[in-house]
Write an enzyme that holds these catalytic residues in place. Structure first.
Site, short mmCIF file in Angstrom:
data_model
loop_
_atom_site.label_atom_id
_atom_site.label_comp_id
_atom_site.label_asym_id
_atom_site.label_seq_id
_atom_site.Cartn_x
_atom_site.Cartn_y
_atom_site.Cartn_z
N SER A 122 0.84 -1.19 0.00
CA SER A 122 0.00 0.00 0.00
C SER A 122 0.88 1.25 0.00
O SER A 122 1.69 1.41 -0.91
CB SER A 122 -0.96 -0.04 1.18
OG SER A 122 -2.00 0.88 1.02
N ASP A 148 -8.56 -5.20 -6.12
CA ASP A 148 -8.14 -4.09 -5.29
C ASP A 148 -8.62 -2.80 -5.93
O ASP A 148 -8.07 -2.35 -6.93
CB ASP A 148 -6.61 -4.09 -5.17
CG ASP A 148 -6.11 -3.02 -4.22
OD1 ASP A 148 -6.94 -2.23 -3.71
OD2 ASP A 148 -4.89 -2.97 -3.98
N HIS A 182 -7.13 -5.66 -1.65
CA HIS A 182 -5.93 -4.97 -1.16
C HIS A 182 -5.12 -5.88 -0.23
O HIS A 182 -3.96 -5.61 0.06
CB HIS A 182 -6.37 -3.70 -0.43
CG HIS A 182 -5.31 -2.64 -0.33
ND1 HIS A 182 -4.59 -2.19 -1.41
CD2 HIS A 182 -4.84 -1.93 0.73
CE1 HIS A 182 -3.73 -1.26 -1.02
NE2 HIS A 182 -3.87 -1.08 0.27
#
Length: 702
Positions: A562, A645, A677
């Protein structure tokens, strides 16, 4: 990218006192050791990915009324079926043998404990079982199944949620004569969220009469309003509460639609009166997240968590209190330089306990509740626990202390009793002790470095099993996501520090700018400065530990997901030869295309400053844009990308891989079409681990 914000204050280190840069960090851990976890060096081996997933995942479900027994859940992953099985257990709080409470295939979650009677949700229905006779009775047979259930205090009504179709976004809902079509049609944003396309269905709260499992006609208290409650994507039963008199319900909702919804965090707490059908906004005028409503045990005061700023999901999280009779409310933590994770009331309604980050850990805090909200001074906040462990939640209160869940970097969640007198954690559950007794220990230490601006930068350092300071080890810089997420003594079943170290690596995990636990200013400093001081903090941390003789400076790697994946992409263009290998999972690669495809625009607007066409944000989309530095990429890089995602959409990973390939850089793409994600499937997680470590073997270890 989605996270919660937290706080800062103090730290105890791993069995030693560390004095560095003139700053003394107090002494050893008060973490209990369980006898059957003593390891025999001849029978232990490094933690493996498979063994990591063989650990039982413990969830504290609640205390029995007298506070003497705990009911908890254990989820065990079944590799062949690629799913988890959860069962409930009961154990004395003071210690003893656990009794298995449920055995049926499936997962159970406790709704309520009354005496020795346990109400729990199983396969969408409410069941009741007595601890004494052990007979399970199915109470409800609701056709659509029940979710997020809350039964009224008087037992006469039930509150639950279900989806309601309000917008014909999906072609088969819009064009009934085309049942085999597969098309989505939108006129607004919020067309997808997290990992799901918006099909026009909205979570709504329903209320019905309830009598011993019989559910009357349910009323949708939001009607035809296109809003979500519980909130999306992670809201659950904590978004609901009954008033003590059972005459009203509270629900959390962001009453915005479409493009406005995607750009705001302004949730409010609403009160719905059962008799009149009237709805009142209890937090009107409060612009940020307002959630987790709850009443004091005596029913006199209402509390909730609140953030101040609309669009800032990592804002300081405060505890608010209100007198329902007068409407007076008070921010109990306004004066405190920290941010709250969660809270619970004391049994006598005189205190509130809460957990919050503090300098690399998460600990228990306490505040006294004002007797009168009018003209009252803000309460003194007291830190109760200290140690190199995280308190991840408070289950309830007993005469001796608080029943809590806790982790360390080398121990998955278990349940403990935090003793008020001794200030120590006493283990209640020991689900994973036998497995851990076969795992080689990894030492965890704290390290303090001077950042480029002269401030102290704290890091956790995790060493391989049987660490020998006379040898040289490949070393990994861990880049945390968030970006305002804390790196504490948490335990992950994928990004697991013990697992990383067990493969022969030293791991350094800095608490760089943007992490809660070091004061509100430190936490806020990363916003609009993603590629600035935070990246310098990472370089300061790896440069500092590289001075140690046991760190092989020719074998340094950087890994992260991320924002951590963004950090890896950014470092790849600015590291000036420090690193020999990179791994980025669901990282942001091109900030322009990311802004145009991510779903929670409030996050992008706050943290990046706004859209790329606004010249005021030029630095974000140029200097702090990893794709603008690809001409300097020359280091092997592994890229993971989830197909579902929507927070960091698929184009980010594909663009980065294509750039690396065209640059002639050794690179690999691992595409996970069914993952969002995160990586939630056990077998896919095993593939993730194998590819992760085989890449490091190829590029760094040897």
């Amino acid at each position: 990218m989605h996270k919660i914000s937290w706080i800062g204050a103090f730290l105890l280190i791993n069995n030693m006192v560390i004095a560095q840069e003139g700053k003394e960090v107090p002494q050893k851990v008060e973490r209990p050791k369980v006898e059957n976890r003593v390891r025999n060096s001849r029978n232990v081996e490094p933690l493996s990915p498979k063994k990591l997933w063989e650990l039982g995942r413990v969830s504290a479900e609640g205390l029995f009324t007298d506070g003497t027994q705990l009911i908890y859940g254990v989820s065990n992953y079944q590799f062949e079926e690629n799913k988890s099985e959860k069962n409930l257990f009961v154990i004395p709080v003071k210690g003893g043998s656990a009794i298995q409470f449920t055995t049926d295939a499936g997962s159970e979650s406790v709704l309520n404990v009354d005496g020795d009677q346990v109400l729990y949700l199983f396969k969408g229905q409410i069941w009741k079982k007595s601890l004494k006779d052990g007979n399970a009775v199915q109470l409800t047979n609701y056709e659509d199944g029940l979710e997020n259930v809350k039964i009224s205090p008087d037992g006469k009504h039930i509150l639950f949620s279900k989806q309601v179709l309000l917008k014909p976004y999906y072609s088969t809902d819009k064009y009934k004569d085309l049942p085999k079509s597969n098309v989505y049609i939108y006129d607004n944003l919020d067309y997808r969220h997290w990992d799901t396309w918006n099909d026009g269905k909205f979570n709504h709260p329903f209320i019905a009469s309830y009598e011993n499992g019989k559910i009357g006609e349910a009323k949708d208290i939001l009607g035809d309003e296109p809003f979500y409650s519980p909130t999306m994507p992670f809201g659950a039963a904590e978004d609901f509460a009954w008033t003590p008199d059972s005459k009203s319900v509270l629900y959390v909702c962001k009453k915005k639609f479409g493009t406005d919804y995607a750009q705001s965090t302004n949730t409010d707490i609403y009160k719905y009166d059962l008799q009149s059908g009237n709805t009142t906004n209890l937090t009107e005028g409060m612009q940020g997240y307002d959630n987790t409503p709850g009443y004091s045990p005596d029913g006199k005061l209402l509390t909730w968590l609140s953030m101040k700023t609309d669009g800032y999901e990592a804002d300081k999280n405060d505890i608010y209190i209100q007198d329902p009779n007068t409407g007076l409310k008070l921010n109990l933590t306004a004066h405190w330089d920290g941010t709250v994770n969660s809270y619970t009331w004391s049994k006598d309604s005189k205190r509130i306990y809460f957990v919050a980050p503090t300098e690399g850990t998460i600990q228990i805090f306490e505040l006294s509740v004002p007797a009168n909200l009018k003209n009252m001074a803000l309460p003194n906040i007291k830190k109760l626990s200290s140690g190199n462990f995280d308190i991840t939640g408070i289950v309830g209160e007993t005469k001796e202390g608080l029943v809590v869940t806790s982790t360390t970097m080398t121990q998955a969640p278990e349940v403990f009793l935090f003793n008020f007198k001794t200030k120590k954690l006493n283990p209640i559950t020991s689900v994973n002790d036998q497995l851990y007794s076969t795992v080689a220990e990894t030492k965890v230490e704290a390290r303090v470095t001077k950042a480029t601006d002269g401030l102290d930068l704290f890091s956790w350092v995790i060493y391989p099993p049987n660490f020998d300071p006379n040898k040289k080890y490949p070393t990994l810089l861990f880049c945390q996501g968030g970006p305002q997420s804390a790196t504490t003594q948490s335990y992950s079943f994928r990004w697991n520090f013990q697992l990383l170290a067990s493969q022969g690596y030293i791991v350094i995990a800095p608490n760089r700018r943007g992490m809660p636990g070091w004061g509100v200013k430190w936490n806020e400093q990363i916003s609009k400065d993603w590629g600035g001081q935070a990246i310098q903090d990472y370089l300061s941390a790896i440069d500092d530990i590289s001075k140690e003789p046991y760190v092989d400076k020719d074998r340094l790697g950087a890994v992260g997901a991320s924002y951590g994946g963004y950090s890896v992409f950014q470092l790849a263009g600015v590291h000036e030869g420090r690193f020999k290998s990179f791994i980025s999972h669901c990282g942001l690669f091109d900030m322009k295309s990311w802004y145009g495809t991510t779903e929670e625009l409030f996050f992008a607007n706050h943290d990046l400053g706004g859209p790329y066409w606004d010249k005021a944000n030029e630095k974000t989309y140029t200097q702090f844009n990893p794709s603008n530095h690809v001409d300097k990429w020359d280091t092997p890089i592994l890229i993971f990308q989830g197909g579902k995602d929507f927070r960091v959409p698929i184009g980010q990973g594909l663009e980065a891989f294509q750039a690396a390939q065209l640059r002639g850089v050794k690179s690999r793409l691992v595409y996970l079409p069914d993952e969002n994600h995160w990586v939630l499937s056990g077998q896919s997680a095993q593939v993730w681990q194998r590819e992760f470590f085989s890449w490091l073997d190829e590029t760094l270890k040897n």
